[in-house]
Design an enzyme around this catalytic site. Sequence first.
Site, PDB file in Angstrom:
ATOM      1  CE  LYS A  89      -3.168   2.486   3.117  1.00 30.46           C
ATOM      2  NZ  LYS A  89      -3.865   2.423   4.429  1.00 30.46           N
ATOM      3  CG  ASP A 105      -5.679   8.038   4.721  1.00 30.82           C
ATOM      4  OD1 ASP A 105      -6.535   8.661   4.055  1.00 30.82           O
ATOM      5  OD2 ASP A 105      -5.951   7.062   5.437  1.00 30.82           O
ATOM      6  CE  LYS A 140      -6.567   8.627   8.086  1.00 25.17           C
ATOM      7  NZ  LYS A 140      -7.070   7.398   8.735  1.00 25.17           N
ATOM      8  NE  ARG A 167     -10.803  -1.471   3.328  1.00 23.03           N
ATOM      9  CZ  ARG A 167     -11.378  -1.678   4.522  1.00 23.03           C
ATOM     10  NH1 ARG A 167     -12.520  -2.335   4.593  1.00 23.03           N
ATOM     11  NH2 ARG A 167     -10.799  -1.245   5.608  1.00 23.03           N
TER      12      ARG A 167
END
Length: 511
Positions: free
Chosen positions: A274, A279, A286, A360
Amino acid sequence: MAATPQLPPQVSPPQFALSPALPHQIGGAEVWAFPVLPDEGGPLLGPGADEASEALGVDLLAALDAVRGTGRAGEVTTVPVASVDRDDDVRLVLLVGVGDGSVTDFRRAGAAVARATKDRASVVTTLAAIAPDEGLGAFVVGAMLASFTFHWRSTGPRERPVARIVLADVSDDGADSELARAIALGGAGWRSRTLATVPANLKTPAWLADQAVEVGEAAGLEVTVWDGARLEAEGFGGILAVGGGSVNPPRLIRMDYAPPGASRRTPTVVLVGKGITFDSGGLDIKPSESMLTMKRDMSGGGAVIATMAALRDVDCPVRVIGLVPAAENSVSGSAMRPGDVITHFGGRTSEVNNTDAEGRLVLADAMAYAVSEIAPAAIVDIATLTGAMKVALGQWTGGYFANHEALAAQVESAAVASGENVWRMPLVKDYEERVTSKIADGDNAAGGAGAITAALFLQHFVGDVPWLHVDFASAAESPVDRHEWTAGPSGYGPRLLLAWLGTEDPLEGIA
């Protein structure tokens, strides 16, 4: 447009050398280090300590007894020594515990020596002279990784690793090869840790791809990079969706290794890492405190790049292809939305019900590509995938899932050998309905049993290929200096993968 940041020069790991001589016979060393062995009658000192006591005019055993040293692994007793009326350069003696004498104990002893000798020119030590099989290498790996530091200061690093470590009283014919292998393992961990620590204002998907090209050229690998246009043309919908909200477009990195003498019959392993270079969570953003470590959300990709660069050094006997889907998960008007449906490489579709479950989605594209275009004997993916794994396993152990028992056994053995711990998690079929969407083939936000449902989501992209999924969100960040781990991104993964791929037959029982 802001200028591209320039990473300042970084420190290098210590250099290592072997010598059959004892420390007092080797000139120029600033530090001597001797092993301490626990004993029922009181701790004992290892090779060279008696000669050092005589040469220095210091009772080292009495100095140890004065501080009640026990010899537990990694315990360090420091004994400053004056240089009056002596010709040698030694200024400090370290008495270092080796505990029960296991490989792990020697890895921890190596880390302890490195921490105690920072900013020193050299240390000569006899610890490796009493190490068990693989213990010399473990000592070197521990010393290398505990020396790691990263800086972006205008004045340079606050501290530097000891420049040179001499392993004294070592004359075993196999020590040279064990040392070379250990330097490769430690170096891979160092590289992975560096990649994970570089801030995201420099570490874009394109920058990560450039690093892969650079290390690939040095290691004799073939490296291919997909840009946004090629990703779109070939249908990598997951990578494009995750990277679509960023001004830094995504990449797919492919690195190819072939062992000397490889033929068309040589089996292939695919590693998928990954590569989320930052992120934010996307539109499902977040909390700010959860973003503080997200520059290292590409740690799986960094582990794959570092592993690929060291395969030749560990004599890997099979073909290995490393795939790193790299993207930045950002917030903008072009970011993927909750409820979007994306089409992965090969045609399977996913409903995006959580934009923060992005890892994912990019892994799925790379895994589907591997099955379709490479037809490997085995696939191993590695990722900082779910916070649920940290809830399950805490700080120091990665979790893994496997659909093949022999592959699971290989990785279990590699974990023991490498010191990068893993724990097997179950692929619970009862949760399968949670990863099924009402409108698409899959749902990326199953909720509940988060690490398991993430693995179940990925399993749909490997078909019947032997597959193992490592989720090390639990071990990706070290909060403090602890043994070979330094505070910050851990660089977890390369030692585990290389300990497996460097065996005589990594695919025994698999292919």
